[in-house]
Design an enzyme around this catalytic site. Structure first.
Site, PDB file in Angstrom:
ATOM      1  N   ASP A 257       3.801  13.711   7.212  1.00  0.00           N
ATOM      2  CA  ASP A 257       3.669  13.190   5.586  1.00  0.00           C
ATOM      3  C   ASP A 257       2.018  12.703   6.367  1.00  0.00           C
ATOM      4  OD1 ASP A 257       2.771  11.748   3.827  1.00  0.00           O
ATOM      5  OD2 ASP A 257       3.958  10.001   3.539  1.00  0.00           O
TER       6      ASP A 257
HETATM    7  C1  BGC Z   1       2.175  10.806   0.311  1.00  0.00           C
HETATM    8  C2  BGC Z   1       3.481  11.172   0.318  1.00  0.00           C
HETATM    9  C3  BGC Z   1       2.927  12.549  -0.022  1.00  0.00           C
HETATM   10  C4  BGC Z   1       1.310  13.721   1.004  1.00  0.00           C
HETATM   11  C5  BGC Z   1       0.756  14.944   0.254  1.00  0.00           C
HETATM   12  C6  BGC Z   1       1.040  11.067   1.116  1.00  0.00           C
HETATM   13  O1  BGC Z   1       0.065  10.047   1.196  1.00  0.00           O
HETATM   14  O2  BGC Z   1       2.968   9.621   1.251  1.00  0.00           O
HETATM   15  O3  BGC Z   1       4.532  10.868   0.037  1.00  0.00           O
HETATM   16  O4  BGC Z   1       3.374  13.704  -0.010  1.00  0.00           O
HETATM   17  O5  BGC Z   1       0.473  12.168   0.709  1.00  0.00           O
HETATM   18  O6  BGC Z   1       0.156  14.861  -1.391  1.00  0.00           O
END
Ligand code: BGC
Length: 725
Positions: A257
């Site tokens: 993530d």
């Molecule tokens: C989220 C993800 C997301 C990523 C990119 C993170 O903060 O938890 O689900 O895909 O950001 O935007």
């Protein structure tokens, strides 16, 4: 007959051999490429070069990988090095309904159509990885991101995630199932250490990921922010090395993530393949060349160079990345994709209308006859608030979004439509609440006056995509409806008792007014065609058939995560304990005999259905066999419609604690009025096993089981005893 069979077998065997050959060819090509790469080039491929891309190797013509959120549509273009939108004029898309809505359809064919359509849009936008779907389990109604997931039941989520993944990947775009694993709340998501027993992990929190990997053959997985047993989930010895890449044989890419990596050695050895990020080290915001400071960038390179980490470690990561590339951006056969086309809008509208749940309908208050001349007061901010904006990373730049008010106006042309906001919540912003400027008292008073003038009131309320509502980066602070809606509803009902509730939310909320409203639909977040879909159902153009993918507790403490107090949810900021174990959602309500306000699987129709002739094909089964459950579904109403037959199974006198019953099969069937259809549902007996902690594997208990067949977890029409020998 024999000849045809042999021909079919021959074709199948030839196909399998040629698939194996082409896979071998790809692996060989990968070997050749790896030999040509320098250590630096290999390391570069393992981390971001911008907010949403990782570098290729221009020298060898290896392309960059481009990613995008996910999961309800392809997000607008983000700047190279910060979270601002790039301001492109060609990046608006179709907004599909949120995944809670998709889960509510109980229709895997629609999940496939959804996957194909969103995958085509991703491909058109030149994305190689779509960051979704999300399959974290609905544990508490306060989790700000529940709307992005597929509900509380591991079986339902497993069935729905597979066709979504396959549909996306048919476009040569990788799906990225997220957030692996145990990211079931936003509060302290970056560091909370989840303590959960093995059985619960395997029975409740992992099955949807497992299905995405072993059945959907997903090409990428996103690690979660939180910790599990003291180690960060994105580079976890057990979650990643043992389970994901070992037991399940995942051959794709594990992406972090954004900013969920915390240690170079763990990332190197515990299966992290690409590090993406929000910050450089979790402490400071990105500065020039910060990408080189990522855990899988220079620090990794130095350790490889000095021999502290063997080169085979980076080779494995690069092999996986190249494999993903051969499936996506180095796959010369993938199509070109398309965007905002009629078919995608049709899919979005179909999912939206099939996912809307008719919760209550006193004296057939809904549908509202669109031919009737009457005055309808549409009250509530959600009648006009754009729900594709906000919510965090799932925010979309929809080419259009039809609001509920617009949809209602367009469909109920014979009626006089009045509108009043009733309350205002302020604009949505990530991580903070911006108070509204409009005077709330005036809005409140105007709404009451509007209600007085109408024959019926449609209250379009609920939550929204602001911080502390249904939004990433924070949890809800209360189970109550926000913005004084409970009081407003009470006062509206006092001046006009003909109130129908249109609940726009991705979560359960307290409903002190429920007995006083005539009817209610749960609409979720419906994307581009939201208003059309709501009007489709309100007018009766579409007969509702959605079923709840999670339980609505009457009060917050009736939810098991909350029942066990703060250490269970949200934890003490360092640790939290999933004290309810396997008793999540309806498993808890059933077993502890705590009646929910609305049960898992609940959903009414404008028609009435009866289940008859419910039976299993045998009464005794053994391991490896399949049980066939059948029943006739009769539509005894006057409208065509669809019903979802749900089959739950429970073990009588188990050696271990069990839920009374667990969903093991379902089928949605369309039945025209005054007709009937036979439904056949197959259940593998092996799927009745529980996860045995001592053995570290699944154990099928012999003895008696009860098969429960019904139309909701609290609407069981027949119980059948079977035994497993
Ligand atoms: C989220 C993800 C997301 C990523 C990119 C993170 O903060 O938890 O689900 O895909 O950001 O935007």
């Amino acid at each position: 007959m024999k000849k045809t069979f042999l021909m079919v077998m021959l074709v199948l065997v030839t196909q399998i051999i040629s698939a194996q050959q082409s896979q071998q060819d790809v692996e060989k090509k990968i070997d050749d490429i790896i030999k040509q790469l320098t250590l630096k080039e290999k390391v570069d491929m393992c981390h971001a070069q911008s907010k949403f891309s990782s570098p290729g190797v221009p020298r060898l013509g290896i392309p960059e990988i481009w990613m995008s959120d996910g999961p309800h549509g392809v997000r607008g273009e983000i700047n190279w090095d910060n979270w601002g939108y790039a301001g492109w004029t060609n990046d608006s898309i179709t907004a599909f309904p949120a995944l809670t809505c998709l889960a509510s359809t109980f229709n895997p064919d629609l999940a496939h159509q959804y996957g194909v359509a969103v995958g085509e849009e991703a491909r058109y936008r030149r994305k190689d990885i779509l960051l979704g779907p999300g399959v974290n389990i609905y544990r508490t109604p306060l989790n700000g991101r529940n709307f992005e997931y597929m509900g509380e039941d591991p079986y339902l989520a497993s069935i729905m995630v597979v066709p979504y993944v396959q549909g996306v990947q048919e476009n040569g775009v990788a799906a990225c199932v997220k957030h692996y694993a145990l990211n079931n709340q936003e509060e302290w998501r970056g560091h909370i250490n989840v303590n959960v027993d093995d059985r619960t992990l395997h029975e409740i929190y992992l099955p949807a990921f497992k299905a995405a990997v072993t059945k959907g053959h997903v090409w990428s997985v996103m690690g979660a922010y939180n910790k599990y047993n003291g180690q960060h989930a994105s580079h976890h010895e057990i979650l990643v090395n043992k389970i994901l890449k070992g037991d399940w044989g995942f051959d794709g890419v594990l992406v972090t993530d954004w900013g969920s990596a915390h240690d170079t050695k763990e990332a190197a050895y515990n299966g992290l393949d690409i590090e993406m990020g929000t910050w450089t080290n979790g402490l400071t915001f990105s500065a020039n060349f910060a990408y080189d400071n990522y855990f899988l960038a220079n620090p990794f390179y130095e350790m490889l160079k000095s021999g502290e980490i063997e080169e085979s470690v980076v080779d494995d990561k690069v092999r996986r990345i190249l494999r993903l590339m051969f499936r996506t951006n180095m796959n010369m056969e993938r199509g070109l994709g398309r965007i905002n086309n009629k078919e995608h809008h049709e899919v979005a509208r179909k999912v939206a209308t099939e996912g809307i749940v008719l919760m209550k309908n006193e004296n057939n208050f809904f549908p509202i006859n669109p031919e009737k001349e009457m005055t309808i007061a549409v009250i509530g901010e959600n009648a006009t608030k754009m729900m594709t904006i906000g919510g965090g990373s799932s925010e979309l730049k929809a080419q259009y979004e039809i609001s509920p008010l617009e949809g209602i106006k367009l469909r109920f042309t014979k009626a006089t439509i009045l509108h009043s906001m009733g309350y205002s919540s302020g604009p949505s912003a990530y991580g903070r609440v911006i108070p509204p400027h409009i005077n709330q008292d005036s809005l409140y008073a105007a709404a009451i006056e509007t209600a007085k003038k109408a024959d019926i009131v449609l209250f379009v309320g609920g939550l929204n995509k602001n911080h502390h509502q249904d939004c990433e980066g924070g949890d809800r602070l209360t189970f109550e409806l926000p913005f004084n809606q409970n009081a407003l509803l009470k006062d509206i009902i006092a001046v006009n008792p003909n109130v129908g509730m249109v609940m726009v939310s991705g979560n359960a909320v307290a409903m002190p007014w429920l007995k006083d409203v005539k009817a209610m639909i749960q609409t979720w977040y419906l994307g581009s065609d939201a208003g059309y879909a709501i009007a489709d159902v309100l007018s009766g153009d579409v007969n509702p058939s959605g079923k709840l993918p999670f339980s609505f507790p009457a009060k917050l403490n009736d939810n098991p995560a909350h029942y066990y107090g703060e250490l269970s949810y949200p934890g003490d900021s360092i640790d939290q304990y999933y004290k309810e174990g396997i008793l999540v959602g309806y498993r808890w309500h059933d077993t502890k005999k705590i009646k929910p306000l609305f049960a898992f699987g609940h959903g009414l129709s404008y028609s009435n259905f009866e289940l008859n002739n419910i039976k299993t094909d045998k009464s005794t089964y053994s391991a490896g066999q399949t049980m066939k459950v059948s029943c006739d579904v009769a539509n005894v109403g006057s409208l065509d419609g669809a019903e979802v037959v749900q089959v739950y199974v429970g073990k009588v006198k188990s050696k271990v604690d069990r839920a009374i019953k667990e969903l093991k099969g379902f089928d949605k069937v369309q039945v025209v009025a005054n007709d009937k259809q036979t439904v056949n549902i197959s259940i593998d007996i092996d799927d009745l096993a529980y996860y045995c902690t001592e053995k570290g594997g699944w154990e099928l208990e012999k003895g008696q089981y009860i098969v429960y067949v019904g139309t909701a977890s609290d609407q069981i029409k027949k119980k059948i005893k079977i035994s497993v020998e």
